[in-house]
Structure formats: C-alpha cells, structure tokens
Motif scaffolding. Structure first.
Motif, PDB file in Angstrom:
ATOM      1  N   ALA B 230      70.422  11.350 -34.343  1.00 39.30           N
ATOM      2  CA  ALA B 230      71.239  10.421 -35.405  1.00 39.30           C
ATOM      3  C   ALA B 230      72.836  11.156 -35.317  1.00 39.30           C
ATOM      4  CB  ALA B 230      70.790  10.960 -36.683  1.00 39.30           C
ATOM      5  N   VAL B 231      73.339  11.819 -34.620  1.00 37.82           N
ATOM      6  CA  VAL B 231      74.519  12.135 -34.488  1.00 37.82           C
ATOM      7  C   VAL B 231      75.428  11.220 -33.547  1.00 37.82           C
ATOM      8  CG1 VAL B 231      76.203  13.806 -33.287  1.00 37.82           C
ATOM      9  CG2 VAL B 231      74.215  14.716 -34.605  1.00 37.82           C
ATOM     10  N   THR B 232      74.970  10.868 -32.660  1.00 35.76           N
ATOM     11  CA  THR B 232      75.891   9.758 -31.580  1.00 35.76           C
ATOM     12  C   THR B 232      76.420   8.632 -32.523  1.00 35.76           C
ATOM     13  OG1 THR B 232      74.731  10.651 -29.896  1.00 35.76           O
ATOM     14  CG2 THR B 232      75.883   8.604 -29.783  1.00 35.76           C
ATOM     15  N   PRO B 233      75.452   7.939 -33.171  1.00 35.50           N
ATOM     16  CA  PRO B 233      75.826   6.547 -33.822  1.00 35.50           C
ATOM     17  C   PRO B 233      76.955   7.062 -34.912  1.00 35.50           C
ATOM     18  CG  PRO B 233      73.758   7.009 -34.382  1.00 35.50           C
ATOM     19  CD  PRO B 233      74.007   7.893 -33.368  1.00 35.50           C
ATOM     20  N   LEU B 234      77.133   8.294 -35.613  1.00 36.08           N
ATOM     21  CA  LEU B 234      77.721   8.433 -36.492  1.00 36.08           C
ATOM     22  C   LEU B 234      79.307   9.112 -35.943  1.00 36.08           C
ATOM     23  CD1 LEU B 234      75.758  10.460 -38.613  1.00 36.08           C
ATOM     24  CD2 LEU B 234      76.526   8.294 -39.115  1.00 36.08           C
ATOM     25  N   LEU B 235      79.556   8.999 -34.741  1.00 35.87           N
ATOM     26  CA  LEU B 235      80.823   9.630 -34.162  1.00 35.87           C
ATOM     27  C   LEU B 235      82.018   8.437 -34.110  1.00 35.87           C
ATOM     28  CD1 LEU B 235      79.573  12.287 -31.805  1.00 35.87           C
ATOM     29  CD2 LEU B 235      80.624  12.773 -33.921  1.00 35.87           C
ATOM     30  N   SER B 236      83.009   8.920 -34.354  1.00 35.92           N
ATOM     31  CA  SER B 236      84.287   8.058 -33.792  1.00 35.92           C
ATOM     32  C   SER B 236      84.304   7.790 -32.226  1.00 35.92           C
ATOM     33  CB  SER B 236      85.656   8.478 -34.489  1.00 35.92           C
ATOM     34  OG  SER B 236      85.469   8.584 -35.960  1.00 35.92           O
ATOM     35  N   GLY B 465      87.589  26.177 -22.941  1.00 29.93           N
ATOM     36  CA  GLY B 465      88.509  25.035 -23.769  1.00 29.93           C
ATOM     37  C   GLY B 465      88.181  23.669 -23.213  1.00 29.93           C
ATOM     38  N   VAL B 466      88.590  22.792 -23.782  1.00 35.87           N
ATOM     39  CA  VAL B 466      88.271  21.376 -23.506  1.00 35.87           C
ATOM     40  C   VAL B 466      89.489  20.564 -23.157  1.00 35.87           C
ATOM     41  CG1 VAL B 466      86.001  20.903 -24.604  1.00 35.87           C
ATOM     42  CG2 VAL B 466      88.279  20.856 -26.172  1.00 35.87           C
ATOM     43  N   GLU B 467      89.172  19.477 -22.551  1.00 36.96           N
ATOM     44  CA  GLU B 467      90.219  18.778 -21.906  1.00 36.96           C
ATOM     45  C   GLU B 467      90.635  17.758 -22.949  1.00 36.96           C
ATOM     46  OE1 GLU B 467      89.062  16.384 -18.496  1.00 36.96           O
ATOM     47  OE2 GLU B 467      88.217  18.003 -17.553  1.00 36.96           O
ATOM     48  N   ASN B 468      89.575  17.287 -23.686  1.00 38.83           N
ATOM     49  CA  ASN B 468      90.079  16.230 -24.605  1.00 38.83           C
ATOM     50  C   ASN B 468      89.148  16.476 -26.164  1.00 38.83           C
ATOM     51  OD1 ASN B 468      90.380  14.047 -26.369  1.00 38.83           O
ATOM     52  ND2 ASN B 468      90.507  12.555 -24.632  1.00 38.83           N
ATOM     53  N   VAL B 469      89.707  16.980 -27.120  1.00 36.01           N
ATOM     54  CA  VAL B 469      89.131  17.526 -28.369  1.00 36.01           C
ATOM     55  C   VAL B 469      88.208  16.063 -28.871  1.00 36.01           C
ATOM     56  CG1 VAL B 469      90.437  19.365 -28.856  1.00 36.01           C
ATOM     57  CG2 VAL B 469      91.221  17.144 -29.616  1.00 36.01           C
ATOM     58  N   TYR B 470      88.830  14.973 -28.573  1.00 38.09           N
ATOM     59  CA  TYR B 470      88.109  13.737 -29.321  1.00 38.09           C
ATOM     60  C   TYR B 470      87.046  13.436 -28.705  1.00 38.09           C
ATOM     61  CZ  TYR B 470      92.468  13.780 -31.572  1.00 38.09           C
ATOM     62  OH  TYR B 470      93.697  14.269 -32.009  1.00 38.09           O
ATOM     63  N   THR B 471      86.606  13.756 -27.178  1.00 46.06           N
ATOM     64  CA  THR B 471      85.493  13.196 -26.474  1.00 46.06           C
ATOM     65  C   THR B 471      84.749  14.610 -25.812  1.00 46.06           C
ATOM     66  OG1 THR B 471      87.078  13.150 -24.646  1.00 46.06           O
ATOM     67  CG2 THR B 471      86.541  11.196 -25.839  1.00 46.06           C
ATOM     68  N   GLN B 472      84.717  15.412 -26.650  1.00 47.11           N
ATOM     69  CA  GLN B 472      83.747  16.636 -26.178  1.00 47.11           C
ATOM     70  C   GLN B 472      82.395  16.135 -26.137  1.00 47.11           C
ATOM     71  OE1 GLN B 472      84.588  20.454 -28.404  1.00 47.11           O
ATOM     72  NE2 GLN B 472      86.067  19.357 -29.500  1.00 47.11           N
ATOM     73  N   HIS B 473      81.851  15.507 -27.103  1.00 46.55           N
ATOM     74  CA  HIS B 473      80.413  15.258 -27.515  1.00 46.55           C
ATOM     75  C   HIS B 473      79.862  14.523 -26.059  1.00 46.55           C
ATOM     76  CE1 HIS B 473      77.072  12.793 -28.884  1.00 46.55           C
ATOM     77  NE2 HIS B 473      76.577  13.807 -29.417  1.00 46.55           N
ATOM     78  N   GLN B 474      78.738  15.067 -25.682  1.00 44.06           N
ATOM     79  CA  GLN B 474      77.925  14.189 -24.882  1.00 44.06           C
ATOM     80  C   GLN B 474      76.622  13.944 -25.572  1.00 44.06           C
ATOM     81  OE1 GLN B 474      77.472  13.433 -21.348  1.00 44.06           O
ATOM     82  NE2 GLN B 474      79.733  13.567 -21.523  1.00 44.06           N
ATOM     83  N   PRO B 475      76.112  12.671 -25.503  1.00 49.74           N
ATOM     84  CA  PRO B 475      75.082  12.373 -26.175  1.00 49.74           C
ATOM     85  C   PRO B 475      73.794  13.050 -25.531  1.00 49.74           C
ATOM     86  CG  PRO B 475      76.040  10.540 -24.986  1.00 49.74           C
ATOM     87  CD  PRO B 475      76.964  11.447 -24.762  1.00 49.74           C
TER      88      PRO B 475
END
Lengths: 247, 565
Positions: B230-236, B465-475
């Motif tokens: 239920a996380v993926t549909p809630l993310l920007s 560390g991450v390249e891009n804080v806004y797109t860390q999430h992997q569904p």
C-alpha cells in the motif's frame, strides 16, 4: 440503394489520387533517365519529365476541386460527419502524394545541381577557366584545339541555360502545388494530438447527436408558439365571433 | 510479445476483412478505449472508416452504403441493441467482432434477429482490456475498484468486478496465446478467488480454446493484491509519466486533462501522452524530474535552431525546402509546446505544493531505518502550513504502515491532524489501511525487514548513501518479479491453483503475467519495463484493475471505510 452524389465525388477524387500515383511513378523513371549522360543531342527524357510534371500538377488541381466538392453537394445532413471524414481521408492521401512529389522534385534538383557542378557542363566551364587562365600564350596554341574548346564552351552554356529553365519550371510546379494544398491542409489532422484520437471523436459524435436532439426538442417547442399557430388561433376566434355575428 | 501490438493487429484485421468500401466502426464504452490506445483516428480513416460511433438504439438515418464493423464486448445488452439495429437496417451489412468469448446463447439470439441476413460474419477477437502501454493493461473498473479490494463483503458489484477481471485476464492470455500456470498471493482472499476463477475458465470452461500448441517454456500468471504494497501508490513520484499521473492524472486512454489551467491555449488543454505516438515521451517517460528538464530544454533548443533556419528564407530554394518540411515542422511544434506546457505546469505545482519537501520525508519514512528521526521529520512536516492536507495525511498513513507497532507515535500524529481540523473520517483511514495493508495482511516483505539479509542490505544501503533522495524507493513488485523470474517464489507464499509446474524448467517462466487487484502504479510499470529491457529471457506483462495515483487510492480507501471494511 441509390449511391449519394457525394460518394460519386469521392470515387472521382480517389481515381485522381490513383492517377497521380501512377504519374509520379512515371516521373521518377523519367527523372532517372534524364540524369543519365546524354550524348546525342536529342531532347529526351527531360521533356517527358516536364510534360509529366505539368500533368501531375493538373491532376492535383482537379483532385483538390473534387475533394472540396464532397462537402458542397449538401444533401442529407445526418451524413455530414461521414462526408467530412471521407474528405479527410482523401485530403490525407493527396497531402502525402504532394509531399512525395515535392521530395521527388527536390531530389531531382539536387542531382541536377551536382551534375552541373561535376558533370559535362562543369567540365566545359573548368576547361574554359583553364583556357583563359593560361593567358595569351594559349591563343598561340593550335587553332584546332581552341576551336574544340570554344565549341565545348558553347555547348556547356546552352546546357546550363536549358537547365536553369528546367530548374525554374520545377520550382514553379512546387510553388503551384503549395497553393493547392494550402486549402486542404485545414482538413488534415495533426497526428499525436487529441484530435487524432478515436475516443475524442466518438465523444464529439455523441455530443453532436445530443445537441441535435436538444435542437429538435427546442424546435418542437418553438413550433407551438410560432407565428403561424398564433394566426390560426386568431382566425379561429374571429370565425367563431363572425358566426355569432351572423346569427 | 507485445500486447498493444497484438491488439492493433486485431483491429487492422477487422477492418481488412470488411475490405472495400466505406465503413462505420461501431463500438461500446469499453471497446472504444481499447481501440483508442492502439489506433489513431487517421489510421482508421486511411482504412476507410468514415464514422465511429457507439452502439445505441436510437435510430439514425439509414446508411446502406456503409458497412458496419461492430467491435463490442459480448454482453447481453450489446447483443440486444445490435439486434434492434439489425431490424432497422441502419447499415448495409454487419461484420461483428466480439472482444471476448461469446456465449452460445447470445450468438443464437443475434442470429434470430437477423431476418434480412445483414450479418456477414461473427468472430471473436480477444482484446478485452486496455493496453495502456506495450506490456501493461488496465480494466478501468472505476467505482467498483474499491469493492474488489474487500471480498469479505460479498455483493453483486464485487461479483461483477471479479468477473470483469477474469474476462480481462483471459482475453490477454488468449491474445498472447498462452495457457499459464496460475498462482496467487497467499494472504489475499481476493487474489485467491480471482486466481481460482481464472483457472476454472482456462482449464475447464474454455479448456479447448486454451489448448495452444506447447511453445518452449511456460507462462505464469501471478495474482497479487494491492494491499500487499500500500506504500507505492501513496508516494510522490518523480519520473515523467508517474509524475504527470500523480499531479494531473492520466486517463486509461493516455489522455491528460489540463482544462483547469486557464493560461494554456486551447489546443494544450487536453493532451495525449502515449509512448506509441510520441517519440520524445517514449524516450523520457521514465526519466526523472531533473533529467527531464534537461531533455525538454534540448528539445526546445533543437526546435529553435530549426525555426531560425526556416525563418531565414531568402532564396526560392529555401522556400521549397521549408514548404517541403512544413508538415513535419507543424507536428514538431505541437509536440514541443506540449512537453513545455506540461513541464512548466508540473514545476509550478511542485513548488506551490512543496512536493519536494513532502517527498523527502516520505522517502525517509519508507526507506530509512531511523524511526525517531522519521517521527520528528513527519511532525515537522505536519506543522508546515504550506503542505496540503492531502500530503500530510499521506505522511501519517505511510508512517503507520512502516512503524505499525508504534501505537503511541501513530496516536501522536493523528492527534496533530485532529488539531488541524482534519475530519474524523479521514483520520480513520489510518485504521483502514492498517487493517487491509498491515503486517498481518501481507505476504511480501514490504519493508525488507523480515529476513536478516533484507535488514543487512538495508543498513548497507543507508551507509552507502543515495544518489537521489527522492527516488530511493523500489516498489515491492521489483523483488517479486525477480524471484518469480528465477522460479524462486515460495510455494507456501504464492500457491498454485490448478496444475502446478513439475520439473525445474517449467518452474521458471518465460512469460510472467502479473495482475494486481486494486490497481497498478506507473512506478511499477517502470520497474517492469526496465526489467524487460534487461532481456533476461523472461517478459513481464503487468495488469491491474486500474492505474492508481495517490488521490485515487485514498479515495478507494475512503469507500472501503464507508462500506464498513
């Protein structure tokens, strides 16, 4: 059933489209042949090409008139959308052909130009440059050789004048066609836009049907209050009144 | 195999078998969308389709010189309407194509109405789902999508929604010519039921139809439940397609409605974003916000160069060149202004709604391991007056999903929302999402914290560390398809219904069809396309009951809550 007149117009236009396609094929062949080195001085394929170009331009004009007349034979309003779409399809085909035609003419021009730069005519010019560049000393050279050079130069000039004329003709034909296609371009749908979507067009049809229905209802309503009805009522009243008077 | 290509082939064939002469294409509210995503108006025009309309009873003027190509779903209602139209002899002849298997009874009903023998042919062309992208399909369940997510409450609308899913999935299988092994996510009753229904059609009811010659390898159908993630549909979202869907919404037929933006010119108010028709979009649909900005700029520069060139028309030669390139020039200018308009609208909404700030906190909550830090960040964000209620609620929902057991902190967050005047029913969504999408309801390892390995990789990831804080999430779907492709999904978590593969060869699919009940997200289609691009020998086709964005998902949650779920 009887075939509506606009369908016949469509068939006419479709026949023209086919004829243009054939002529363009002929033109391509004529161009290819005209570009081959021509040793005998017989005016050859370029004349054929010119005639075909004229023919094609004429056909384009005729086809344009036929396509436009599809919507002018105004009969049966319900079919208006069908008619516009039929027109659209023909306009698209004609547009495609006109692009092909222009491209063909352009390619031919480009090849002509490169031939002029590098071909026999150009060779003549080159030798003229060499000739004059060599200065006075050259005139002292053998008379026969110089005669030959003069002749080559003359021939190169005629060829280039002829070619210039041909180039002008071709450019004219392209411009002519541009004018023909200008009106039809309004009919052509830009691909990739909302107008080119099936669902959008379907909505439009539904909306126009609904609009038509509303207008019908409105017409019925206003009919009830039309002047004629009011007149009839007044006359009726007067008739009744008169009958009383007579009695 | 490419679903939209298969559909397009069907449509072409329909129009070709009714060859010669003018045609009317008659469809229904569902098939019109199926058609629209694979064929354009000019493409059907070129095939002499001069009228496209929806099947309806209202008689219009007779058009005996038109042939009707009818492409509709095989429903009782459609067959009845068609029967009535046959009586009115609206068109000269009828070529009928059903989008799915047509029950015998309906065929007879149709035959009985055809007194004048106007029907030339009846065929089944299996295209009963909208091919949103090359390997993606959706069913547009609309209002009944939320009902589907709660099969505990059986009703007629749930039944109809499940049936629609079965029909959509089986038509996709038929168009791909595959009889798959069928498995589902164990913890979902909806998934089990749907998988069982599909198995019944594939192995019993229509066993003959699905008897395809055995190709090398096997197809697997995996039925999942949206609530497993239920996380993926809630993310920007920050990639082009997903971002546009999140912020403006993309219809199931790839249309974007910008009619609310009054500053835009008329032709930019409604746009089409389809990889099939737009090369720039095809190239950049998965590009992130930053890269997209650079690409749009390059597109504009290139176009400017061309315009400058075309403005410098001095000789007749230049003119001829310009006239020749004009149609392309016009198409290009439309395309450039479309992407520029979208980009500028996106950026104005993003800055206005502070979406980057919100997104950073969302990612920290979902991907981070520091609970206390996440909590403070969420509290700060909730107190940020510039964030809309929508964004604030999403943050609390995400925190609740991630740290489900921290009851007191969740209570603190809902308390803040309450003080800010968020309605009681909206706050109640926290309970709803935990009930349906909480740890107890899930099968997959959503936060990568069940196994030691998962936890370890998470810690390592956070150290790197991450390249891009806004797109860390992997569904979650990303790891699910990888395991499924390797044949390493556990049978106890994803049991088979009907026959199960025997032998290691069949356990590894060559085609993997994933269907998510409740809807898919563009972040997930991206993952699938990127997986397919690796060419591992496994092709993933992703389908869902709809294509979700956060607004639609929260709305479905609300409906679930109202239904007492």
């Amino acid at each position: 059933g009887v075939v509506p007149r606009w369908v016949e117009r469509c068939d006419d236009a479709a026949r023209d489209v086919e004829a243009i396609r054939t002529s363009l094929r002929g033109l391509r062949e004529a161009h290819a042949k005209a570009l081959l080195p021509n040793f005998d001085d017989v005016a050859g394929e370029d004349v054929v090409a010119e005639a075909l170009t004229k023919e094609v331009t004429k056909l384009f004009k005729r086809c344009d008139v036929a396509i436009r007349s599809v919507s002018e034979t105004g009969e049966g309003d319900g079919e208006e959308r069908v008619r516009v779409n039929a027109q659209r399809k023909l306009a698209m085909e004609l547009n495609k052909l006109s692009q092909d035609f222009r491209k063909q003419q352009k390619d031919y021009l480009a090849k002509l130009k490169s031939q002029q730069d590098r071909g026999p005519g150009a060779a003549g010019l080159d030798s003229y440059a060499q000739f004059s560049g060599a200065g006075a000393g050259a005139s002292a050279g053998g008379g026969g050789e110089s005669m030959l050079r003069m002749e080559m130069l003359n021939r190169a000039e005629t060829v280039s004048i002829e070619r210039d004329r041909e180039v002008m003709k071709i450019l004219e034909s392209v411009q002519d066609l541009g004018a023909v296609m200008k009106d039809l371009s309004a009919l052509i749908i830009d691909q990739g836009t909302i107008l080119d979507r099936i669902d959008y067009n379907c909505q439009e049809v539904a909306a126009s049907v609904e609009q038509g229905r509303k207008e019908l209802v409105q017409a019925e309503k206003s009919q009830k209050h039309s002047v004629a009805i009011v007149c009839i009522y007044i006359l009726l009243v007067m008739v009744i009144f008169m009958t009383f008077v007579v009695i | 195999m490419d679903l939209s290509e298969a559909h397009k082939e069907y449509v072409k064939r329909m129009l070709d078998v009714a060859k010669g002469g003018m045609k009317a294409l008659v469809c229904d509210p569902v098939t019109v969308n199926i058609l629209s995503v694979v064929m354009s108006q000019s493409e059907v025009l070129a095939r002499e389709v001069f009228l496209i309309e929806q099947l309806h009873e209202r008689p219009h003027e007779e058009m005996p010189h038109l042939k009707a190509v009818v492409f509709v779903r095989p429903t009782r209602e459609n067959v009845r309407t068609l029967g009535k139209q046959l009586k009115q002899r609206t068109y000269g002849e009828y070529h009928v194509f059903f989008s799915n298997v047509c029950p015998e009874g309906l065929l007879q009903e149709l035959a009985a109405e055809d007194d004048d023998e106007l029907v030339v042919q009846v065929q089944e062309y299996y295209a009963d789902a909208t091919a949103v992208d090359r390997n993606t399909f959706a069913l547009e369940l609309g209002e009944s999508n939320s009902a589907l997510m709660n099969p505990g409450q059986w009703s007629r609308s749930v039944g109809m929604a499940v049936d629609r899913c079965v029909e959509g999935i089986t038509s996709v299988l038929l168009s791909l010519k595959r009889r798959p092994f069928i498995r589902h996510q164990r913890s979902s009753e909806a998934a089990r039921r749907l998988a069982a229904d599909v198995a019944r059609v594939v192995y019993e009811q229509e066993a003959g139809l699905f008897d395809f010659p055995r190709a090398d390898g096997a197809a697997h159908l995996l039925v999942l439940d949206r609530f497993d993630d239920a996380v993926t549909p809630l993310l920007s979202q920050w990639t082009y397609q997903a971002m546009v869907h999140e912020i403006f919404g993309i219809s199931s037929t790839n249309r974007v409605d910008l009619r609310h933006v009054k500053a835009l010119s008329k032709e930019l108010r409604e746009l089409v974003l389809s990889a099939r028709e737009d090369a720039f979009f095809a190239e950049n649909m998965y590009a992130n916000y930053g890269d997209l900005g650079a690409s749009v700029k390059a597109l504009v520069d290139e176009f400017q160069q061309q315009t400058k060139m075309s403005k410098k028309i001095e000789s007749i030669d230049d003119m001829a060149r310009f006239v020749e390139s004009y149609p392309e020039f016009r198409a290009k200018s439309g395309n450039v202004s479309k992407h520029v308009a979208l980009m500028s609208e996106l950026s104005s909404v993003i800055s206005q709604r502070r979406l980057m700030a919100a997104s950073q906190v969302e990612q920290e909550v979902v991907c981070g391991t520091d609970r206390a830090g996440a909590f403070t960040q969420v509290v700060d964000a909730l107190r940020n007056p510039q964030l809309l209620e929508e964004e604030r609620l999403k943050l609390v929902l995400l925190f609740a999903l991630r740290y489900e057991n921290e009851q007191s902190q969740i209570a603190d967050l809902t308390e803040i929302l309450m003080q800010q005047g968020v309605s009681r029913s909206r706050i109640g969504l926290v309970r709803t999402i935990l009930k349906h999408g909480g740890e107890a309801a899930r099968t997959g390892d959503l936060f990568g914290n069940r196994s030691f390995l998962g936890r370890a990789s998470k810690v390592v990831g956070s150290l790197k560390g991450v390249e891009n804080v806004y797109t860390q999430h992997q569904p979650l779907l990303s790891s699910t398809i990888q395991s499924a492709a390797k044949g390493s999904l556990k049978n106890e978590d994803y049991p088979f219904v009907g026959p199960s593969p025997n032998g290691a060869a069949a356990a590894k699919p060559t085609e993997l069809i994933v269907f998510i009940i409740g809807g898919i997200c563009y972040e997930e289609t991206k993952v699938c396309e990127q997986f397919n691009a690796l060419k591992t020998g496994v092709t993933v086709v992703l389908g869902g009951s709809t294509v979700l964005n956060a607004r639609a998902f929260v709305d479905d949650l609300r409906k679930l809550q109202e239904a007492g779920g």
